[in-house]
Write an enzyme that holds these catalytic residues in place. Structure first.
Site, PDB file in Angstrom:
ATOM      1  N   SER A 181      14.972  -1.140  21.422  1.00  0.00           N
ATOM      2  CA  SER A 181      15.816  -2.710  21.460  1.00  0.00           C
ATOM      3  C   SER A 181      16.490  -3.186  22.635  1.00  0.00           C
ATOM      4  O   SER A 181      16.955  -4.066  22.598  1.00  0.00           O
ATOM      5  CB  SER A 181      17.138  -1.798  20.621  1.00  0.00           C
ATOM      6  OG  SER A 181      17.789  -0.898  21.026  1.00  0.00           O
ATOM      7  N   HIS A 209      13.715  -1.611  14.556  1.00  0.00           N
ATOM      8  CA  HIS A 209      13.568  -3.028  15.217  1.00  0.00           C
ATOM      9  C   HIS A 209      12.126  -3.530  14.746  1.00  0.00           C
ATOM     10  O   HIS A 209      11.515  -4.174  15.684  1.00  0.00           O
ATOM     11  CB  HIS A 209      13.862  -3.012  16.533  1.00  0.00           C
ATOM     12  CG  HIS A 209      15.313  -2.769  16.718  1.00  0.00           C
ATOM     13  ND1 HIS A 209      16.176  -3.644  16.614  1.00  0.00           N
ATOM     14  CD2 HIS A 209      15.814  -1.771  17.099  1.00  0.00           C
ATOM     15  CE1 HIS A 209      17.576  -3.284  16.918  1.00  0.00           C
ATOM     16  NE2 HIS A 209      17.178  -1.928  17.288  1.00  0.00           N
ATOM     17  N   LYS A 240      19.354  -4.167   9.206  1.00  0.00           N
ATOM     18  CA  LYS A 240      18.761  -5.224  10.093  1.00  0.00           C
ATOM     19  C   LYS A 240      17.963  -6.292   9.262  1.00  0.00           C
ATOM     20  O   LYS A 240      18.594  -7.252   8.699  1.00  0.00           O
ATOM     21  CB  LYS A 240      18.135  -4.552  11.224  1.00  0.00           C
ATOM     22  CG  LYS A 240      19.001  -3.504  11.935  1.00  0.00           C
ATOM     23  CD  LYS A 240      18.197  -3.152  13.311  1.00  0.00           C
ATOM     24  CE  LYS A 240      18.927  -1.877  13.840  1.00  0.00           C
ATOM     25  NZ  LYS A 240      20.323  -1.904  14.056  1.00  0.00           N
TER      26      LYS A 240
HETATM   27  N1  PLP Z   1      17.482   3.416  15.391  1.00  0.00           N
HETATM   28  C1  PLP Z   1      17.549   2.270  16.225  1.00  0.00           C
HETATM   29  C2  PLP Z   1      16.294   2.409  16.820  1.00  0.00           C
HETATM   30  C3  PLP Z   1      18.586   1.428  16.076  1.00  0.00           C
HETATM   31  O1  PLP Z   1      18.454   0.527  16.816  1.00  0.00           O
HETATM   32  C4  PLP Z   1      19.635   1.740  15.211  1.00  0.00           C
HETATM   33  C5  PLP Z   1      20.724   0.825  15.067  1.00  0.00           C
HETATM   34  O2  PLP Z   1      21.371   0.120  16.050  1.00  0.00           O
HETATM   35  C6  PLP Z   1      19.770   2.926  14.226  1.00  0.00           C
HETATM   36  C7  PLP Z   1      18.651   3.713  14.293  1.00  0.00           C
HETATM   37  C8  PLP Z   1      20.505   3.165  13.178  1.00  0.00           C
HETATM   38  O3  PLP Z   1      20.611   2.281  12.321  1.00  0.00           O
HETATM   39  P1  PLP Z   1      21.668   2.310  11.151  1.00  0.00           P
HETATM   40  O4  PLP Z   1      22.577   1.051  11.548  1.00  0.00           O
HETATM   41  O5  PLP Z   1      21.097   2.046   9.918  1.00  0.00           O
HETATM   42  O6  PLP Z   1      22.554   3.536  11.331  1.00  0.00           O
END
Ligand code: PLP
Length: 394
Positions: A181, A209, A240
């Site tokens: 990200s 993502h 997302k």
């Molecule tokens: N994994 C990644 C790569 C993320 O970017 C995020 C959120 O920013 C998460 C996990 C966590 O996701 P959640 O918002 O569903 O807890």
């Protein structure tokens, strides 16, 4: 004493220049926002609302219907009395979307990542993790008792060396973000899967993502790179692209999902997903399974932004991903440019150390399928003006 200690710590954060301010939005999430205390008609380029489904009328309607029919919430964890038919339906839909055997819901993908490694791996096993994996993967790995190896970011030579070193362990699990990200780069999954096959390892990907928009049908990085049958475990988010409400999941082999229902602590000891949230995600998946038009339009918008910004003289990190980091280097430059972009009605965020390495400050732009071509062109024009003003462009 506590108050003093906390105030000192807060002061240190401010002093280090890493204080995070939260801007307050007074409208729905979408490409056009109203900020509290003024700013209407702000063009939003910093949400993970990749497909624009967060405020899609059908997604909202499905959520309201689920709320009315199934209530506000379950007041219970899943295994006591918190499983409704809609939870089972959504799990089935997720598994079908990813072409996997089964799926399990969590309150977030953070929880899914916190719950999987400890449930699956023992001290006899090994986990090999990309050094730039998301914080929730790092925390999830910390919680497990497996032997831990970290390989250099997307470095296949280093991964191979670590795979050789881990042959002594019973089971090897390679864990990587599908798309990273901060840089908008996509894990070399084809090569990772080849190495995993050679050294008898399993592959886990975090698709937060990627789910919903990467690959011809938006299935994710594994579809994009033609390895859907080679990745064993996928964790992803409903917060997302898939409606943007909240929630996460693991999808993969049925016995693994069965085991998670018995052993995974964030699943066992946390409340069920609220029906309104389940309704959003379920409708988002219906829309994606009906047509790949949204995923395709996402790709076209991304291409437009990346090529116009490059032609304007900017360096955009990553490739073919709607996360488009405009690389600036200097932390102050990233901060003042982001502020000046907002003065021109474009909401973007600057990132600097310690979120990204020193000297690699950037403004991260995120493209959504619901940005119009005009929105994207306006963003590029504003960047060009602001970049010239602050010396980022000649
Ligand atoms: N994994 C990644 C790569 C993320 O970017 C995020 C959120 O920013 C998460 C996990 C966590 O996701 P959640 O918002 O569903 O807890």
């Amino acid at each position: 004493q506590l108050r003093q200690r906390l105030e000192k710590e807060l002061e240190d954060i401010r002093g280090a220049g890493t204080w995070k301010n939260e801007r307050v939005i007074a409208s729905r999430q979408g490409p056009h926002l109203r900020l509290a205390g003024g700013g209407a008609g702000i063009l939003n380029f910093c949400a993970n609302n990749y497909l624009g489904l967060s405020s899609h009328p059908e997604v909202i309607r499905a959520s309201v219907e689920a709320l009315e029919k199934f209530g506000a919430g379950l007041s219970s964890v899943r295994f006591i009395c918190g499983t409704q038919s809609i939870h089972k339906d959504l799990e089935e839909k997720i598994a079908c979307f990813h072409q996997r055997e089964d799926a399990i819901l969590y309150a977030s993908c953070f929880d899914a990542n916190a719950g999987i490694f400890e449930a699956l791996l023992t001290p006899e096993d090994a986990v090999l993790s990309d050094e730039l994996n998301h914080a929730s993967i790092i925390d999830g790995i910390r919680l497990c008792k497996a032997n831990k190896y970290r390989y250099k970011h997307m470095d296949m030579q280093d991964l191979e060396a670590k795979l050789q070193e881990t042959q002594k362990h019973r089971l090897r699990l390679v864990a990587t973000d599908g798309a990273f990200s901060m840089d908008g780069d996509i894990a070399p999954l084809r090569e990772i899967c080849q190495l995993a096959q050679k050294y008898h390892a399993l592959v886990f990907i975090d698709e937060c993502h990627a789910t919903g928009f990467l690959g011809p049908n938006g299935r994710g990085t594994d579809e994009l790179l033609g390895v859907m049958d080679k990745v064993t475990i996928i964790n992803s988010t409903l917060g997302k692209a898939l409606g943007g409400a909240a929630g996460g999941y693991t999808t993969g082999p049925k016995p693994l999902i069965d085991l998670l229902r018995q052993r995974s602590r964030p699943y066992l000891f946390s409340n069920s997903l609220p029906p309104a949230v389940v309704g959003c995600a379920s409708k988002a998946l219906d829309l994606l399974m009906e047509s790949n038009a949204i995923a395709q339009s996402m790709a076209a918008k991304t291409q437009r932004f990346r090529s116009k910004m490059t032609a304007a003289g900017f360096t955009i990190s990553g490739k073919d991903h709607p996360i488009c980091p405009v690389m600036l280097g200097d932390a102050r430059l990233a901060a003042v440019m982001a502020e000046d972009m907002l003065n021109r009605g474009i909401y973007v965020i600057g990132f600097s150390y310690p979120v990204v390495p020193k000297g690699k400050a950037r403004i991260r732009v995120q493209i959504s399928a619901v940005h119009s071509d005009e929105d994207i062109d306006r963003c590029v024009e504003a960047f060009t003006e602001v970049g010239r003003k602050h010396g980022a462009l000649p």
